[in-house]
Design an enzyme around this catalytic site. Sequence first.
Site, PDB file in Angstrom:
ATOM      1  N   LYS A 115       0.479  -0.596  -0.044  1.00  0.00           N
ATOM      2  CA  LYS A 115       0.172  -0.385  -0.280  1.00  0.00           C
ATOM      3  C   LYS A 115       0.701   0.963  -0.079  1.00  0.00           C
ATOM      4  O   LYS A 115       0.504   2.013  -0.387  1.00  0.00           O
ATOM      5  CB  LYS A 115      -0.815  -0.339   1.404  1.00  0.00           C
ATOM      6  CG  LYS A 115      -1.793  -0.938   0.313  1.00  0.00           C
ATOM      7  CD  LYS A 115      -3.322  -0.398   1.991  1.00  0.00           C
ATOM      8  CE  LYS A 115      -4.212  -1.717   1.343  1.00  0.00           C
ATOM      9  NZ  LYS A 115      -5.390  -1.886   1.797  1.00  0.00           N
ATOM     10  N   LYS A 197      -4.246  -9.843  -5.872  1.00  0.00           N
ATOM     11  CA  LYS A 197      -5.606 -11.006  -5.513  1.00  0.00           C
ATOM     12  C   LYS A 197      -5.975 -10.215  -6.069  1.00  0.00           C
ATOM     13  O   LYS A 197      -6.324  -8.552  -6.356  1.00  0.00           O
ATOM     14  CB  LYS A 197      -4.789 -10.995  -4.567  1.00  0.00           C
ATOM     15  CG  LYS A 197      -5.617  -9.320  -3.457  1.00  0.00           C
ATOM     16  CD  LYS A 197      -5.927  -9.932  -1.911  1.00  0.00           C
ATOM     17  CE  LYS A 197      -6.138  -8.102  -1.760  1.00  0.00           C
ATOM     18  NZ  LYS A 197      -6.600  -8.368   0.030  1.00  0.00           N
ATOM     19  N   LYS A 200     -10.866  -4.254  -3.113  1.00  0.00           N
ATOM     20  CA  LYS A 200     -12.073  -3.793  -3.488  1.00  0.00           C
ATOM     21  C   LYS A 200     -11.524  -2.200  -4.120  1.00  0.00           C
ATOM     22  O   LYS A 200     -12.023  -1.685  -4.375  1.00  0.00           O
ATOM     23  CB  LYS A 200     -12.728  -4.377  -2.265  1.00  0.00           C
ATOM     24  CG  LYS A 200     -12.246  -3.595  -0.968  1.00  0.00           C
ATOM     25  CD  LYS A 200     -13.423  -3.646   0.172  1.00  0.00           C
ATOM     26  CE  LYS A 200     -13.239  -3.879   1.354  1.00  0.00           C
ATOM     27  NZ  LYS A 200     -12.052  -3.336   2.073  1.00  0.00           N
TER      28      LYS A 200
HETATM   29  P1  ATP Z   1      -8.491  -3.552   0.452  1.00  0.00           P
HETATM   30  O1  ATP Z   1      -7.739  -4.405  -0.915  1.00  0.00           O
HETATM   31  O2  ATP Z   1      -9.109  -2.389   0.299  1.00  0.00           O
HETATM   32  O3  ATP Z   1      -7.230  -3.648   1.846  1.00  0.00           O
HETATM   33  P2  ATP Z   1      -9.082  -6.059   0.706  1.00  0.00           P
HETATM   34  O4  ATP Z   1     -10.366  -6.437  -0.862  1.00  0.00           O
HETATM   35  O5  ATP Z   1      -7.848  -6.528   0.847  1.00  0.00           O
HETATM   36  O6  ATP Z   1      -9.091  -4.692   1.004  1.00  0.00           O
HETATM   37  P3  ATP Z   1     -10.182  -6.313   2.807  1.00  0.00           P
HETATM   38  O7  ATP Z   1     -10.690  -5.450   3.637  1.00  0.00           O
HETATM   39  O8  ATP Z   1      -8.896  -5.813   3.754  1.00  0.00           O
HETATM   40  O9  ATP Z   1     -10.799  -5.914   1.726  1.00  0.00           O
HETATM   41  O10 ATP Z   1      -9.888  -8.133   3.653  1.00  0.00           O
HETATM   42  C1  ATP Z   1     -11.572  -8.833   4.534  1.00  0.00           C
HETATM   43  C2  ATP Z   1     -11.254  -9.531   4.141  1.00  0.00           C
HETATM   44  O11 ATP Z   1     -11.543 -10.329   2.949  1.00  0.00           O
HETATM   45  C3  ATP Z   1     -10.046 -10.487   4.606  1.00  0.00           C
HETATM   46  O12 ATP Z   1     -10.335 -11.667   5.632  1.00  0.00           O
HETATM   47  C4  ATP Z   1      -9.214 -10.515   3.700  1.00  0.00           C
HETATM   48  O13 ATP Z   1      -8.252 -11.573   4.211  1.00  0.00           O
HETATM   49  C5  ATP Z   1     -10.870 -11.292   2.936  1.00  0.00           C
HETATM   50  N1  ATP Z   1      -9.997 -11.043   1.383  1.00  0.00           N
HETATM   51  C6  ATP Z   1      -9.403 -10.188   1.036  1.00  0.00           C
HETATM   52  N2  ATP Z   1      -9.155 -10.011  -0.526  1.00  0.00           N
HETATM   53  C7  ATP Z   1      -9.115 -11.467  -1.290  1.00  0.00           C
HETATM   54  C8  ATP Z   1      -9.790 -12.705  -1.625  1.00  0.00           C
HETATM   55  N3  ATP Z   1      -8.916 -11.688  -3.388  1.00  0.00           N
HETATM   56  N4  ATP Z   1      -9.373 -13.411  -1.705  1.00  0.00           N
HETATM   57  C9  ATP Z   1      -9.087 -13.411  -0.182  1.00  0.00           C
HETATM   58  N5  ATP Z   1     -10.194 -13.178   0.974  1.00  0.00           N
HETATM   59  C10 ATP Z   1      -9.757 -12.424   0.537  1.00  0.00           C
END
Ligand code: ATP
Length: 329
Positions: A115, A197, A200
């Site tokens: 990040k 990955k 969002k």
């Molecule tokens: P950002 O990319 O904005 O940091 P994010 O999509 O990674 O956000 P988080 O709020 O950080 O979302 O994650 C919430 C939960 O979803 C965590 O347990 C994280 O491990 C899981 N998660 C996030 N992205 C994935 C993915 N691509 N596949 C599986 N699990 C995920």
Amino acid sequence: MDKLKTIFSGVQPSGNLTIGNYIGAISQWSELQAKYRCIFSIVDYHAITVDYEPDDLRRRILEITKIYLASGINPEYSIIFQQSDVSAHTELAWILGSTGAYIADLKKMTQFKDKAGEKQDAVSVGLFTYPVLMAADILLYDTQAVPVGDDQKQHVELARDIAKRFNGQYGDSFVVPEALVPKEGARIMSLTDPTKKMSKSDSNVNSYISLLDNIEVAKKKIMKAVTDSGTDIDYDPVNRPALANLLTIYARLGNREIKRLVKDYKGFGYGDFKKDLAEVVAKFLTAFQEKYNAISDDEAKEVLESGRQKAEALASLKMEKIRQVIGVR
Ligand code: ATP
Ligand code: LTN
């Protein structure tokens, strides 16, 4: 009687939750609540560590509460609350940051490195100390297990180290938690780049499917998803990661086994497979959004208020003990 195991997890209200968040984390939660004491938080203080709009944050807090409810998390069994409602989280984060957490550990965190990118010195201190607040979230409730996606394993490991160091210095005070990562779907990949990955906060909206995406838009995203070279349907995450990712999504949202899918699609090509997957995603999203839309803002606010009271009661007891062991009481 055995003391009930405690589960804690959370999502930051920082974007539109994706099917990656659902498959990797949230879908596990509703299964756990029948057996364990479960606490699920909307971790809003984590979401302010990067640029954001206050109005968006306010809206997303309720949105995520509704997503938890629509995913089957039942506030009669589980505590659902907003992190900033329980000030013990930030208080404990300060204590842990001053005792069990070291700068060298935080510098190793992949999420921070990703990040912050090139400008590691020009991002907020909060982005750097983010895992300490996460450790506080977890340790405050004597959590044994933390159901998260693969990318959060490192942060849970750090929470373990922080707990062990604190216990070593002040005597047994915290339960040492473990990450609970699903065997399949712990890391759903981007639809436009299978080496990244699904996230969002990705600037390319075609890379993810949001749980609240318009159904037709979501179907188009599947049809446009990149695929690897080759034509048959086979599960090979190393050599054909894009297809492996689509098969995982199909399996998890369509309740099918990957092995079975590979058998069923013998003789079919990518086009047929993607068309069916688009339908599976559409069916899942339609059912999900129906539940989501039936929940009012007021209902979500009531759930948060009742969760606040329960979480606050647990957290303040724990904090009293911690204040004593560190010598401020
Ligand atoms: P950002 O990319 O904005 O940091 P994010 O999509 O990674 O956000 P988080 O709020 O950080 O979302 O994650 C919430 C939960 O979803 C965590 O347990 C994280 O491990 C899981 N998660 C996030 N992205 C994935 C993915 N691509 N596949 C599986 N699990 C995920
Ligand atoms: N960092 C996590 C969100 C999070 C969390 C937690 C997850 C904050 N505190 C405590 C589990 C337990 C993320 O998904 N980005």
